[in-house]
Scaffold this active site. Structure first.
Site, PDB file in Angstrom:
ATOM      1  N   SER A 148      -5.498  -1.592   0.704  1.00 48.86           N
ATOM      2  CA  SER A 148      -4.554  -1.521  -0.400  1.00 48.86           C
ATOM      3  C   SER A 148      -4.159  -0.096  -0.791  1.00 48.86           C
ATOM      4  O   SER A 148      -3.253   0.102  -1.608  1.00 48.86           O
ATOM      5  CB  SER A 148      -5.152  -2.220  -1.631  1.00 48.86           C
ATOM      6  OG  SER A 148      -6.339  -1.561  -2.067  1.00 48.86           O
ATOM      7  N   SER A 185      -9.756  -1.093   2.206  1.00 48.25           N
ATOM      8  CA  SER A 185      -8.564  -0.527   1.570  1.00 48.25           C
ATOM      9  C   SER A 185      -8.408   0.983   1.684  1.00 48.25           C
ATOM     10  O   SER A 185      -7.340   1.514   1.385  1.00 48.25           O
ATOM     11  CB  SER A 185      -8.521  -0.933   0.095  1.00 48.25           C
ATOM     12  OG  SER A 185      -8.282  -2.317  -0.020  1.00 48.25           O
ATOM     13  N   LYS A 211      -4.078   7.171  -5.943  1.00 49.95           N
ATOM     14  CA  LYS A 211      -3.661   5.765  -5.976  1.00 49.95           C
ATOM     15  C   LYS A 211      -3.427   5.341  -7.429  1.00 49.95           C
ATOM     16  O   LYS A 211      -4.228   5.675  -8.320  1.00 49.95           O
ATOM     17  CB  LYS A 211      -4.761   4.921  -5.331  1.00 49.95           C
ATOM     18  CG  LYS A 211      -4.435   3.458  -5.111  1.00 49.95           C
ATOM     19  CD  LYS A 211      -5.595   2.786  -4.384  1.00 49.95           C
ATOM     20  CE  LYS A 211      -5.370   1.325  -4.087  1.00 49.95           C
ATOM     21  NZ  LYS A 211      -6.535   0.734  -3.392  1.00 49.95           N
TER      22      LYS A 211
END
Length: 564
Positions: free
Chosen positions: A213, A237, A138
């Site tokens: 997320s 997330s 990420k």
């Protein structure tokens, strides 16, 4: 006469976004052989396109489960270079299908793979437990000298001074970093949309969200452009993207994995602890990740971490005792859609037939109050840092950023006394929930210790399958466990079937949130979407949650549907 001073005009947010996308596209263009072009008109379900556009060998490699890929690399059946090239091409293709990449790292990845191949040739053994394994990351997990924008246009020029702690550990274990993935504006969505790259969509249905997320990771792992990726979680997330894309994802208990080197607003807040964790195509991939990172004793250089090892050999239950599973069918606030209710029912019915497993109902305890507490602790500066980071570039507010900040009645700037008030409420709620769990005990042993308690809770990950874009507004099925700081493990179960998962026309919603969620459900709009569930353990019983799922999978044959 002095010349007039020249002012450098600040680029517009649109110009910055164009630069970001060109940079990403250039990184994909450096992949060799070139990433295949995709059809102009894409189907809703793009999961089959990689098999049509990549070579048979590339498909075979990229669809190996994490543990099988590791075994082939360790035995020298596959070279690190061959594997890296295959995953670079599939990740580049994934970007064209679902928009999940911020940049690929072909030069870094192939240089690393070449080194690992040379090491293997010389020493006839792998360099470490992750030798040659490609791992995606990420974007807001820092990589030295690379961008670190955390989803904000105004942060585009920010660069990491060093690799995040967890990346250094994984590197030492032999992995190859090759892809960085998308995240939403503010990092506080259960979807992934930002003004730098746009919207990341779900590979099983492009009208649906990949989650957030860590939605770039979820989509990439879901379409097999990665077999193991790194996400973060403060309200769901890791679990939302894992669930939406039919893969495994673990939100560990806090302070088990290192978080130094992450970029986000409100750095230093500890009212609700963010955690880092894995998403994987397999449960073994989750275990391998946890075991490898914790085996490095990260607490020696990140002192906030707790110093105890990962015990993957820990028994789920003592010999003769039953695995007791509490089933949370509904949190009492928002009723799950029919596909989620069906998945729960199917798993429970199979569990009831398993010797050594006891299934009981779990009564939710004030989950509405839990949201009030956690929502009051997310933005204790009144979201000032988020607002400033967004407004600094003039970029527009995304719908779900508006939802979680501007439309959130619990967002306000707290005084010290108000912060203490909410932290006391948080701790009292944790104590009350612990009592609820303790009250599931059937008695005490001769040492006076409780026995016969529920071991794990089986529950939804969200109130439906992957939501339609810009509609993922209910966090309660994931944020609940962030507030309590319980480990929570997501696993795939089935897929939405419109013929079976029909609308309950007689249902009368209990509140506005429930009404909003109920109106969202149209079986045809969600057809084929993955349906996942969540197994929750008590604080620092991460291994029990993982080992319990391993036992359950073996006994009832999860998942019940084919994904790829």
């Amino acid at each position: 006469m002095a010349s007039a001073a020249h002012t450098v005009e600040k680029p517009t947010w649109q110009e910055v976004a164009k630069t970001a996308q060109e940079y990403r596209d250039a990184s994909i263009a450096r992949v060799d052989p070139a990433v295949p072009e995709v059809p102009k008109e894409l189907p809703l379900d793009v999961t089959k396109l990689p098999q049509e556009l990549l070579s048979e060998r590339e498909v075979e490699i990229t669809q190996l489960l994490t543990e099988d890929l590791i075994a082939s690399l360790a035995l020298g059946k596959l070279s690190s270079t061959t594997v890296a090239k295959a995953f670079l091409r599939r990740a580049g293709l994934a970007q064209r299908l679902v928009n999940c990449i911020t940049e690929l790292l072909p030069s870094r990845a192939l240089e690393r793979a070449k080194f690992l191949d040379e090491y293997y040739e010389e020493h006839k053994q792998p360099i470490g437990p992750l030798h040659g394994l490609p791992i995606s990351v990420k974007e807001h997990v820092g990589m030295k000298d690379l961008g670190l924008n955390a989803g904000f246009v105004s942060w585009w020029d920010t660069k990491a001074d060093e690799d995040a702690h967890i990346l250094r550990i994984l590197w030492d274990a032999g992995c190859v970093f090759y892809a960085r993935t998308t995240q939403p504006q503010s990092l506080m969505h259960l979807e992934t949309s930002n003004n730098l790259y746009g919207v990341t969509v779900n590979p099983f249905n492009r009208n649906l969200t990949s989650g957030g997320s860590s939605g770039g990771e979820g989509a990439l792992v879901g379409i097999r452009g990665s077999c193991l990726g790194i996400g973060t979680d403060i309200g769901g997330s890791i679990r939302s993207p894992a669930a939406n894309n039919g893969v495994y994802g673990l939100r560990p208990t806090s302070y088990r994995l290192p978080t130094d080197g992450l970029s986000a607003t409100m750095a230093g807040q500890d009212h609700i602890i963010p955690v880092i964790g894995p998403l994987s195509t397999s449960l073994e991939g989750i275990k391998l990740f946890m075991k490898t990172v914790i085996a490095a004793k990260p607490w020696l250089s990140e002192p906030a971490l707790l110093p105890f090892p990962w015990d993957d050999k820990k028994e789920v239950k003592p010999p003769g005792a039953k695995l007791k599973i509490g089933v949370l069918w509904d949190d009492g606030v928002v009723k799950p859609h029919p596909p989620v209710a069906r998945a729960l029912q199917e798993v429970v019915e199979k569990l009831k037939d398993i010797e050594g497993v006891e299934v009981v109902n779990w009564k939710p305890y004030k989950h509405d109050e839990a949201w009030e507490i956690i929502a009051s602790l997310y933005f204790c500066d009144g979201a000032r840092e988020e607002v400033d980071a967004i407004n600094a570039s003039g970029e527009p507010w995304r719908p779900l950023t508006t939802h979680i900040i501007k439309d959130n009645p619990y967002v306000k700037k707290h005084s010290i006394e108000e912060l203490w008030h909410w932290q006391i409420k948080r701790e009292k709620y944790k104590t009350a929930y612990a009592k609820v769990w303790n009250d599931t005990a059937t008695g005490k042993n001769e040492m006076g210790e409780l026995e016969g308690m529920v071991d794990v809770i089986l529950c939804p990950v969200g109130p439906g399958a992957a939501p339609l874009l810009d509609t993922a507004k209910y966090w309660g099925y994931t944020s609940q466990w962030n507030l309590l700081d319980y480990p929570a493990l997501v696993f795939p179960v089935s897929r939405v079937d419109p013929k079976v998962d029909v609308v309950d026309e007689a249902y009368k919603p209990r509140n506005e949130k429930d009404k909003f969620n109920h109106k969202l459900y149209d079986p045809k709009k969600f057809e084929g979407a993955p349906v996942s569930l969540q197994l929750v353990g008590r604080r620092y019983e991460d291994e029990k949650a993982v080992n319990s799922l391993e036992h359950i999978k073996e006994k009832i044959g999860l998942p019940f549907a084919k994904y790829l």
